[in-house]
Each structure stands twice: as C-alpha cells, then as structure tokens.
Design a protein around this motif. Structure first.
Motif, short mmCIF file in Angstrom:
data_model
loop_
_atom_site.label_atom_id
_atom_site.label_comp_id
_atom_site.label_asym_id
_atom_site.label_seq_id
_atom_site.Cartn_x
_atom_site.Cartn_y
_atom_site.Cartn_z
N LEU A 85 0.87 -1.23 -0.20
CA LEU A 85 -0.05 -0.09 0.02
C LEU A 85 0.95 1.07 -0.11
O LEU A 85 0.28 2.53 -0.07
CB LEU A 85 -0.82 -0.16 1.17
N ASP A 86 2.36 1.16 -0.13
CA ASP A 86 3.16 2.29 -0.41
C ASP A 86 2.68 3.50 -0.99
O ASP A 86 2.49 4.62 -0.66
CB ASP A 86 4.49 1.70 -0.66
N ASN A 87 2.15 3.16 -2.42
CA ASN A 87 1.59 4.18 -3.19
C ASN A 87 0.66 4.87 -2.61
O ASN A 87 0.40 6.18 -2.65
CB ASN A 87 1.58 3.69 -4.43
N TYR A 88 -0.44 4.21 -2.13
CA TYR A 88 -1.63 4.65 -1.58
C TYR A 88 -1.14 5.66 -0.33
O TYR A 88 -1.60 6.83 -0.17
CB TYR A 88 -2.70 3.96 -1.22
N ILE A 89 -0.30 5.06 0.49
CA ILE A 89 0.06 5.96 1.66
C ILE A 89 0.79 7.35 1.21
O ILE A 89 0.44 8.31 1.76
CB ILE A 89 0.91 4.97 2.72
N ALA A 90 1.55 7.05 0.21
CA ALA A 90 2.36 8.18 0.00
C ALA A 90 1.51 9.20 -0.62
O ALA A 90 1.69 10.52 -0.33
CB ALA A 90 3.36 7.74 -1.27
N SER A 91 0.31 8.90 -1.43
CA SER A 91 -0.29 9.96 -1.98
C SER A 91 -1.42 10.54 -0.95
O SER A 91 -1.72 11.78 -1.12
CB SER A 91 -1.00 9.72 -3.31
N LEU A 92 -1.82 9.76 -0.20
CA LEU A 92 -2.52 10.22 0.89
C LEU A 92 -1.94 10.96 1.88
O LEU A 92 -2.58 12.01 2.34
CB LEU A 92 -3.52 9.01 1.61
N THR A 93 -0.76 10.74 2.22
CA THR A 93 -0.08 11.67 3.21
C THR A 93 0.80 12.84 2.64
O THR A 93 1.43 13.58 3.34
CB THR A 93 0.89 10.46 3.79
N ASP A 94 0.60 13.09 1.38
CA ASP A 94 1.37 14.14 0.43
C ASP A 94 0.55 15.30 0.74
O ASP A 94 -0.81 15.30 0.45
CB ASP A 94 1.46 13.80 -1.06
N PRO A 95 0.98 16.36 1.31
CA PRO A 95 0.19 17.40 1.52
C PRO A 95 -0.15 18.33 0.43
O PRO A 95 -1.26 18.86 0.29
CB PRO A 95 1.03 18.50 2.62
N ALA A 96 0.49 18.15 -0.53
CA ALA A 96 0.24 18.56 -2.06
C ALA A 96 -0.96 17.98 -2.51
O ALA A 96 -1.94 18.83 -3.15
CB ALA A 96 1.28 18.47 -3.04
N PHE A 97 -1.11 16.59 -2.11
CA PHE A 97 -2.53 16.10 -2.66
C PHE A 97 -3.74 16.57 -1.96
O PHE A 97 -4.70 16.95 -2.46
CB PHE A 97 -2.39 14.46 -2.53
N ALA A 98 -3.59 16.67 -0.59
CA ALA A 98 -4.59 17.02 0.26
C ALA A 98 -5.00 18.54 -0.24
O ALA A 98 -6.09 19.05 -0.02
CB ALA A 98 -4.46 17.12 1.73
N ALA A 99 -4.12 19.52 -0.36
CA ALA A 99 -4.12 20.82 -0.99
C ALA A 99 -5.10 20.97 -2.29
O ALA A 99 -5.98 21.62 -2.26
CB ALA A 99 -2.92 21.59 -0.85
N SER A 100 -4.59 20.05 -3.08
CA SER A 100 -5.41 20.08 -4.42
C SER A 100 -6.71 19.58 -4.13
O SER A 100 -7.67 20.11 -4.91
CB SER A 100 -4.59 19.05 -5.36
N LEU A 273 -0.24 29.24 -9.93
CA LEU A 273 -0.62 27.95 -10.23
C LEU A 273 0.32 26.92 -10.11
O LEU A 273 1.43 26.85 -10.61
CB LEU A 273 -1.62 27.70 -11.70
N SER A 274 0.19 25.84 -8.83
CA SER A 274 1.23 24.95 -9.04
C SER A 274 1.16 23.80 -9.68
O SER A 274 0.04 23.73 -10.46
CB SER A 274 1.47 24.48 -7.42
N THR A 275 2.11 22.94 -9.99
CA THR A 275 2.05 21.72 -10.78
C THR A 275 1.09 20.92 -10.15
O THR A 275 0.76 20.04 -10.83
CB THR A 275 3.46 21.06 -10.96
N THR A 276 0.55 20.99 -9.14
CA THR A 276 -0.24 20.27 -8.24
C THR A 276 -1.76 20.89 -8.03
O THR A 276 -2.19 20.77 -6.82
CB THR A 276 0.28 19.45 -7.18
N TRP A 277 -2.15 22.02 -8.81
CA TRP A 277 -3.08 22.75 -8.29
C TRP A 277 -4.40 21.62 -8.25
O TRP A 277 -5.13 21.98 -7.28
CB TRP A 277 -3.50 23.69 -9.25
N SER A 278 -4.55 20.84 -9.20
CA SER A 278 -5.94 20.05 -9.05
C SER A 278 -5.42 18.68 -8.75
O SER A 278 -4.49 18.26 -9.38
CB SER A 278 -6.86 20.23 -10.16
N PRO A 279 -6.44 17.78 -8.41
CA PRO A 279 -5.91 16.26 -7.97
C PRO A 279 -5.46 15.82 -9.40
O PRO A 279 -4.49 14.92 -9.51
CB PRO A 279 -7.21 15.65 -7.60
N LEU A 280 -5.93 15.93 -10.40
CA LEU A 280 -5.62 15.27 -11.88
C LEU A 280 -4.22 15.81 -12.18
O LEU A 280 -3.39 15.19 -12.98
CB LEU A 280 -6.62 15.63 -13.10
N MET A 281 -4.00 17.42 -11.95
CA MET A 281 -2.59 17.80 -12.18
C MET A 281 -1.56 17.09 -11.52
O MET A 281 -0.53 16.86 -11.65
CB MET A 281 -2.48 19.07 -11.98
N PHE A 282 -1.96 16.75 -10.28
CA PHE A 282 -1.08 15.84 -9.40
C PHE A 282 -0.92 14.41 -9.78
O PHE A 282 0.24 13.89 -9.88
CB PHE A 282 -1.66 15.68 -7.81
#
Lengths: 327, 438
Positions: A85-100, A273-282
């Motif tokens: 589950l590493d990848n799932y944990i990585a994206s869920l704990t990435d503050p950039a994803f939560a922000a997007s 606009l950051s490169t991770t502005w929206s979830p799909l950009m992330f």
C-alpha cells in the motif's frame, strides 16, 4: 436493454428446466441461450478492452514500484517490485494532494451553484412564451461549449494578463487599479469563470430539452388558474425538470473533480498555479513529470473511488425527492 | 429471425477470416522485401526547427541509410513519449534529440544505448570537455553525441541603455545598479524578470556561480542544490525582486513577449540561441538589441553557465545502432552538416572546430553586431562543469512550484527557503526510489 434480454433468457431457462426434454430440443434450447450472448459480444469486448483491462492494469500498477540499485545507471539497475500500500500511503499523506483536493472542493462550491443557477435561468427564459430570437440566443449560449477547454483557456488567459488584455487597457485608461485575475487570490475565480463560460450552455440545453418535453396543457391549466409566468416557472417547471437538474448537478460535480485543462493551460502564464493545483494535475505530475506511474495509478484509483462515493451519496440524498413521482 | 442471425454470424466469420488472411499476406510480403534489400530505415524524434532539411542532405548522399525525422513538440514531451515507449517495449525511434539534463534520466531508465563501441568513443576531442562529460556522465560509456550548447549571454536594448545613460553591466553588482537605475527612471521598465517557469535558466545561473546540483562519488549520488553557490544566486535575485527593480513574472508568456516588444523588458539573461527567441517574439525591435557576456560574480575570473543544449542519442530499441551512430556522427561533426544545422535550425553547434568555421556571420536579428559569435565563443569557453542527476525532472518541477511561491511573495528569504525545499524534494525522491545517496 441488455438486462431485459438476459432476464428473458433466464426466465425461459427456468421454465424449461422441470420438463423432460428430448436431446434435440435441449440442443435447440442451448443454441437459443447462446444467441443473446453473441449479440452482447461486441459490447462486452469493447468494454473489456477499453474499460476493464485499463482499470485492472491501473490497479496492478498501483501496487507496484520501481527500485533502483546503486547509481541506477545502465540496464538492469531498475526493477519493478510489489509495493503493497506504499503508493496509496504516499499520495494520501502528501500535503500537496490534500491541498489540491481542498482547492477543488472550494472551486466546486464556487462553480457548480453559479453554473446551474445561470443554466436554469437561461433555460427558463428561453422557454418563456415572450422570448424573441430564441434560436439565436440558444445557439449563442451553447456555442462556448463547442470550444475546446484548452483553446478557451488560452483565449481567457490573454484576457487575464494585464500586459496584453484589452480590458486592463481600458481599466488603465480609466485610472482604475484592478488586480490581476491571475494573482493567487483570484486565480480560482479566473478558472471557474472559464469553466462557467464553457459549461453553462451544455447544462442549459439539457434543462431546456426537458422543459420542452413538458405537455403544454399543464401550463394552460395553470394560466387559467391565474398563475403568472414566474409562478409557473417556480411551481411547475422547476419541480417537473428536477431529474434533469439532478443529472446536470451530478455531471458538473464529476467534471469539477476532474478539472485539468484550464489550470494546466493557464499555469505557464502565472506564478499562482502550482504543478499540483488540482488532483488530476497531481496525477499528471507524478506520471509524466516525475515518471512515477505507480503513485499516479494509486492516486487515480483514489480519485475514481472518491468520485463514485460522492456520486452515490449525492444520488441517495436527492433521488427520492427528484425521481419520487416517477415510480 | 434466427435464420437471419445465423447468416449474419457466417458472414461475420467469413469477414474475420478474410481480414486475418489479409494480415498474414501483408506481413509475409513485408518481411520478404526486408531481407532481400539491405536498406536501413531510421526514425529520429527531434524538435529542432527545420532539422528535416539537414537530414535531407544525408538522405540524398546515403541511399542505404534513410532517416525520417518525426517532429516533436519539444524536449519534455519527446522524452515523456520515449520513456513510455521504452516501458511498453516497442514504439521507440532509433534516434532521439535529448537535452543534456535528460541523459542521466534516460540512462537510468535504460532508454538510450551506450554507443562507445560503435565509434562514438573517438569523438571525445571534437567537443569541449564539459560537454563531453555530460554525455559520458564521467564514465567510459558514451550515451549520446553532442549537438548544440547554450552558453548564457546577456541581451539588452542598446537604444534604451544609451537613452538612460546606463552602461553595460559586467558584474552582477553592476547589473543590480543598472536594474535600479532603469526602474527608477521609468517604473514600467524592468531590466529583467525572475522566471519561476524556467528551471533551466536558473540552473544556468547557478552553474555560473559554481554550483553542480548532483555529484557522483563512487557508487553514491550526492545532491548539492542547497549549497553556497545556488543560495547566493537565489538570494541575489530574491533581493532584486523584493526591491521591486526586477519583475517577478514568468518568461515565455504573451505578456513577456509584449514586454520585449514595447520596451518594458529592457534586458534578458538568455543564451546563445536568444536571437531566435527575440526575432520570433519581438520582431519589430530588430537592430535595437545587443549581446554581451553574462555579468559575472567576480570580474577577474569570468565563468558561465549553460541554458539548454541537446545531443543525439541512440535508443535501446534501435536494431541498427551502428547505422544510427554513423548518421549522428555525420550530423553533429561533419562541417557541411554543422553548417546546415547553423543555417537551417539556428543552433550553436557543440563541435568546436566545425562551429568556428560555420559561425562567421552574425544572426540577422543582430546584424548591428558583427562580432556576435565572438561574444558567443567567449561565453562558451568559460562554461564550468555541471553534473545532472537521474531525477532532474523532480528537481525542475520542484523549482517551478517552490520558486513560483517565492516570486509571488516577493521576499528574498522565501527564495532561500525555495532552494532548501528543492534540495529536500530532490533528495527524498532519490531515497524513495532506492538510489544510493551520500
């Protein structure tokens, strides 16, 4: 339709089972049972090849990762291993994803109500008996929907940039100090405006079409009872087209979660606009800039699940109200 | 109804059989013609404008090695496409135009081949040491043949400089003074802009200050972004942005183009390929610009950085590596080819001798400055070494995000924080991927 075919086959089979059949009859029955599946085959094949297989592959990738040895140069230095589950944990704990995600929720709160209210207003105005130039108005409201999002974002991008925008030139001549639409505080409105411009027409057509399906006797009866145009609109038209409203709201929510082309096109024009502005950009950044399809797959799965959950929840809440009278 | 269905099924089956036999037939004839004729066909993904015209010269002279250029959108999309094709196991071209900073990534993904054995090894003396180092990664392997380089230069509006009595800056201190003077004289004018969109630009500036963001030490990578040279550059530009004498908007936007045209952007720290950009974006200002060496940190020991530059690499999926190397060698070292590259694509060739004989006349946009290529040669000479790592893409996207925030905040301290964040993101990514990191 496919469901009905299947159901009738099952019913037929069930009715045949108790009777003792001759071998010839049984053969004929089996053949009959195969035919509907043959008819379904093209659909099933297309679904498997273009929907199911990519989804399964994405699911598979989301549990993988590459591991590099040493300097990671040359062949054989990179291998793909199971990641759990590493990848799932990585994206869920990435503050950039939560922000997007947070950004997109706020964006939806701005965009969806505005878009649906405007679309409904236009649809009702077009449907009103006193409207003139109906065809022209309908086409001109609908036309922006035909402009691809990338093109419309470029057009609006030019209008937003104070250095090249005719609007800012006018503001300048008038001596007004208008902040840039692409500044950090306003950029969300700038993007919502592009989506609004492109989306109102589509939603309006959906609502207008279902308004057209309403039998005119109802309106005549209401008029005889002394209802005004506004009362007809509020008390009759809106409740009757509630299913269309629910559908446009659902489509708009899904489209909002998937906002990508507009911020992606505007990004090179501004620092806001950051490169991770929206979830799909992330997802895009991970897959195509960082060359990490594994985390990108995990994030895609999460977004798909969230979209399902939100759609399901929304339908559960509004379905009874909207479709109650149909059943 | 059932009878009709059966006929339909038979027809479908027959059609399917026909299609299948059709396929086999063409496949057979295809392989047959391939074995009887020894003609080699190479595909080449490149984005340099008009490169196909240079390749035409080769194709006319070499009927047995025919090269087809597939025009790409640019450096990043081409590499993304190549990496996807490598993962898929097929679909990659024989040759690809690869920017120097992409080479470690491509080698790490096993996308480009070591061509040292195919004759590329002998070319080492043809190119400057720093450039050759970036295609060998300091090893015995050769991963690409250098095509062009992008030594940085300073372009300025000579007419406005004269009008305002500003002299051409030779050091960064003088550049700051000039920026202040210009912005004070006319608050709509800027000597330049800090662009958070162009990581390659900032890399070049850091390289000039002595930075090398990655290093190889035995079997381990080092990441040295958050070190003195880069901090110095970030603090310098952050200070100018905070003061408000340098713009903070990205380059390559319609607004920036308009600024180059109407004189509100008075200067540009670009690279040797700058004339192409200026003539494309600000055609009306031809003859008003001049080129100078990039301002220095220490006037007594000039140094420089590269912004851009690319090479020709052979992919690991190519079945004709030897032919591909033969073509790439011709393209980048043969005097006639290099001359064609200069005139058709407007690049600054990496091959030292061929470049000197090909670059005699200044670009049309700088016809007012006959010594343009003397300035460029001087700029190319002082370029220092710079090692790129296997996750340049991660570092560059971190640059975009972190420096966008810093530029928008207009605080010098935020620029330093951005450097620290870049270091952390880049290092964390390498550790997560499993690279051995110091």
């Amino acid at each position: 339709m496919t469901a009905t075919v299947e159901r009738s086959v099952k019913q037929r089979r069930a009715s045949q089972r108790p009777a003792a059949l001759s071998p010839a009859k049984r053969k004929a029955a089996r053949k009959r049972a195969v035919v509907p599946y043959m008819m379904l085959l093209p659909g099933i094949v297309l679904f498997v090849v273009f929907m199911a297989a990519p989804i399964v592959y994405t699911l598979y990738l989301s549990f993988q990762k590459t591991v590099v040895k040493g300097l990671g140069l040359g062949s054989g230095a990179r291998s793909q291993v199971f990641a759990g589950l590493d990848n799932y944990i990585a994206s869920l704990t990435d503050p950039a994803f939560a922000a997007s995600v947070g950004r997109v929720l706020l964006y939806g709160l701005i965009l969806i109500p505005t878009m649906l209210v405007l679309a409904l207003l236009f649809a009702l105005l077009l449907d009103s008996r006193r409207t003139r130039a109906r065809g022209f108005s309908r086409v001109s409201i609908f036309l922006p929907y035909a402009v691809p999002a990338v093109i419309s974002s470029l057009l609006w991008g030019f209008l937003y940039l104070p250095g090249v925008s005719p609007f800012y030139w006018i503001f300048d001549q008038l001596g007004w100090d208008v902040p840039s639409m692409l500044s950090p505080g306003l950029v969300m409105f700038a993007i919502a405006n592009i989506a609004l411009w492109g989306g109102v027409g589509f939603n309006m057509i959906v609502m207008y079409t279902s308004l057209k399906a309403v039998p005119s006797e109802i309106y005549e009866a209401a008029t005889i009872d002394g209802a005004s145009e506004v009362q007809i609109a509020l008390r009759i038209k809106i409740p009757i087209i509630a299913p269309a409203l629910v559908m446009t709201a659902l489509f708009s929510m899904i489209a909002t979660l998937q906002v990508f082309a507009e911020p992606m096109t505007l990004r090179p024009l501004t620092n806001s606009l950051s490169t991770t502005w929206s979830p799909l950009m992330f997802v895009y950044r991970d897959a195509f800039i960082r060359d990490d399809v594994y985390t990108a797959s995990a994030t895609s799965i999460l977004i798909a699940l969230a979209t399902f959950a939100i759609s399901f929840f929304f339908l559960r809440v509004v379905q009874r109200r909207a479709f109650g009278q149909e059943d | 109804m059932r009878a009709r269905l059966r006929i339909g099924a038979i027809a479908t089956a027959a059609a399917a059989a026909l299609i299948m036999t059709g396929c086999t037939a063409t496949a057979d004839s295809g392989s047959g013609s391939g074995s009887s004729d020894e003609k080699v066909e190479l595909t080449y993904w490149a984005w340099a404008p008009n490169l196909d015209k240079v390749v035409d010269i080769w194709n006319k002279a070499n009927p047995n090695i025919q090269v087809t250029v597939a025009k790409q959108d640019g450096g990043d999309p081409a590499i993304t496409k190549l990496l996807t094709a490598i993962k898929a196991g097929s679909g990659a071209p024989d040759l690809i135009q690869a920017e120097y900073q992409k080479i470690p990534t491509l080698v790490s993904a096993d996308a480009i081949a070591d061509i040292a054995g195919d004759g590329a090894k002998d070319l080492s003396s043809t190119f400057p040491d720093g450039v050759w180092n970036s295609v060998t990664l300091g090893s015995d392997a050769v991963y690409a043949i250098p095509q062009d380089t992008g030594p940085m230069m300073f372009f300025y509006r000579d007419d406005i400089f004269q009008q305002l009595g500003v002299s051409v800056p030779t050091t960064w201190d003088e550049y700051a003074d000039a920026a202040r003077k210009i912005h004070t004289a006319d608050p709509t004018k800027f000597l330049g802009t800090f662009s958070a969109n162009d990581a390659g630009w900032f890399t070049g500036l850091s390289q000039q200050a002595g930075a090398s963001w990655w290093s190889i030490d035995g079997d381990a990578w080092g990441v040295d972004i958050d070190a003195e040279p880069t901090q110095k550059v970030a603090e310098y530009w952050g200070g100018l942005v905070e003061e408000g004498v340098i713009d903070n908007k990205p380059m390559y936007t319609p607004e920036w183009n308009a600024g180059l045209n109407d004189g509100s952007q008075v200067g540009w720290t670009g690279a040797v390929w700058g004339p192409g950009v200026l003539s494309g974006n600000a055609a009306d200002t031809a003859g008003k610009w001049k080129a100078a060496p990039l301002p220095n940190w220490d006037a007594s020991s000039p140094s420089n950085g590269n912004w851009g530059g690319s090479s020709t690499a052979v992919t690991t999926q190519s079945k004709h590596a030897a032919a591909a190397v033969e073509f790439a060698t011709w393209l980048n070292t043969d005097p006639a080819a290099v001359q064609a590259l200069v005139t058709e694509t407007g690049i600054y060739p990496a091959a030292t001798d061929a470049a000197a004989s090909a670059l005699t006349e200044a670009p049309a946009f700088f016809s007012n400055q006959p010594d343009f290529y003397d300035v460029a040669a001087e700029a190319a000479q002082s370029v220092g070494d710079f090692t790129y790592g296997p996750n340049v893409n991660v570092a560059f996207s971190a640059y975009n995000d972190e420096f966008a925030k810093a530029a928008e905040s207009k605080q010098a301290s935020a620029f330093l924080e951005a450097v620290t964040a870049m270091q952390k993101i880049t290092l964390d990514d390498m550790k997560a991927s499993g690279f051995t990191v110091k």
